[in-house]
Design a protein around this motif. Structure first.
Motif, PDB file in Angstrom:
ATOM      1  N   VAL A   1      -6.674   2.949  -2.470  1.00  0.00           N
ATOM      2  CA  VAL A   1      -6.646   1.510  -2.745  1.00  0.00           C
ATOM      3  C   VAL A   1      -7.969   0.932  -2.254  1.00  0.00           C
ATOM      4  CG1 VAL A   1      -5.511  -0.685  -2.227  1.00  0.00           C
ATOM      5  CG2 VAL A   1      -4.144   1.390  -2.509  1.00  0.00           C
TER       6      VAL A   1
ATOM      7  N   LEU B   1      -6.652  -5.069  -1.793  1.00  0.00           N
ATOM      8  CA  LEU B   1      -5.339  -5.624  -2.073  1.00  0.00           C
ATOM      9  C   LEU B   1      -5.355  -7.082  -1.635  1.00  0.00           C
ATOM     10  CD1 LEU B   1      -2.064  -3.783  -1.638  1.00  0.00           C
ATOM     11  CD2 LEU B   1      -2.206  -6.131  -0.886  1.00  0.00           C
TER      12      LEU B   1
ATOM     13  N   ILE C   1      -7.429  -0.141  -7.643  1.00  0.00           N
ATOM     14  CA  ILE C   1      -6.981   1.222  -7.349  1.00  0.00           C
ATOM     15  C   ILE C   1      -7.965   2.230  -7.922  1.00  0.00           C
ATOM     16  CG2 ILE C   1      -5.157   2.923  -7.774  1.00  0.00           C
ATOM     17  CD1 ILE C   1      -3.181   0.605  -7.977  1.00  0.00           C
TER      18      ILE C   1
ATOM     19  N   ILE D   1       1.978   2.176  -3.528  1.00  0.00           N
ATOM     20  CA  ILE D   1       0.868   2.741  -4.281  1.00  0.00           C
ATOM     21  C   ILE D   1       0.589   4.169  -3.822  1.00  0.00           C
ATOM     22  CG2 ILE D   1      -1.599   2.501  -4.780  1.00  0.00           C
ATOM     23  CD1 ILE D   1      -1.092  -0.602  -4.432  1.00  0.00           C
ATOM     24  N   ALA D   2       0.632   4.409  -2.526  1.00  0.00           N
ATOM     25  CA  ALA D   2       0.378   5.742  -1.980  1.00  0.00           C
ATOM     26  C   ALA D   2       1.414   6.759  -2.447  1.00  0.00           C
ATOM     27  CB  ALA D   2       0.347   5.682  -0.456  1.00  0.00           C
TER      28      ALA D   2
ATOM     29  N   GLU E   1       0.817  -1.193   0.000  1.00  0.00           N
ATOM     30  CA  GLU E   1       0.000   0.000   0.000  1.00  0.00           C
ATOM     31  C   GLU E   1       0.860   1.257   0.000  1.00  0.00           C
ATOM     32  OE1 GLU E   1      -3.311   0.096   2.727  1.00  0.00           O
ATOM     33  OE2 GLU E   1      -3.609  -2.052   2.485  1.00  0.00           O
ATOM     34  N   GLN E   2       2.002   1.191   0.655  1.00  0.00           N
ATOM     35  CA  GLN E   2       2.886   2.356   0.712  1.00  0.00           C
ATOM     36  C   GLN E   2       3.407   2.712  -0.678  1.00  0.00           C
ATOM     37  OE1 GLN E   2       6.319   1.881   3.206  1.00  0.00           O
ATOM     38  NE2 GLN E   2       7.010   3.964   2.890  1.00  0.00           N
TER      39      GLN E   2
ATOM     40  N   VAL F   1      -4.642  -5.936  -7.085  1.00  0.00           N
ATOM     41  CA  VAL F   1      -4.962  -4.692  -6.385  1.00  0.00           C
ATOM     42  C   VAL F   1      -5.954  -3.879  -7.213  1.00  0.00           C
ATOM     43  CG1 VAL F   1      -2.935  -3.478  -7.287  1.00  0.00           C
ATOM     44  CG2 VAL F   1      -3.974  -2.697  -5.186  1.00  0.00           C
TER      45      VAL F   1
END
Length: 79
Positions: free
Chosen positions: A13, A16, A32, A4-5, A1-2, A30
């Protein structure tokens, strides 16, 4: 997640999921929510960049599937 962030143009998100086929073979799925301001080409660029970043940081992840999907908040739908 990090990972993607850290990518610009992403609102959040949704989901996942991972599936482990073995100790060193993981599939990542995932969902998004991409910004509506991005063009389809920009979304493709973000997806490609995310795939490379995820695989570089986590070499056990062999396959990455990314789905572009709005969150419930983006559509105004109630849960």
């Amino acid at each position: 997640e990090q990972i993607i962030a850290e990518e610009s143009g992403i609102c959040g998100v949704n989901e996942l999921l991972t599936m482990h086929f073995g100790p060193q073979e993981i599939l990542l799925n995932v969902s998004i929510d991409f910004s509506d301001k991005l063009t389809s080409g920009e979304v493709q660029d973000r997806v490609s960049a995310l795939e490379h970043s995820i695989k570089d940081r986590y070499p056990d992840i062999k396959r990455v599937f990314i789905e572009a999907q709005r969150t419930h908040e983006s559509t105004g739908a109630q849960q």
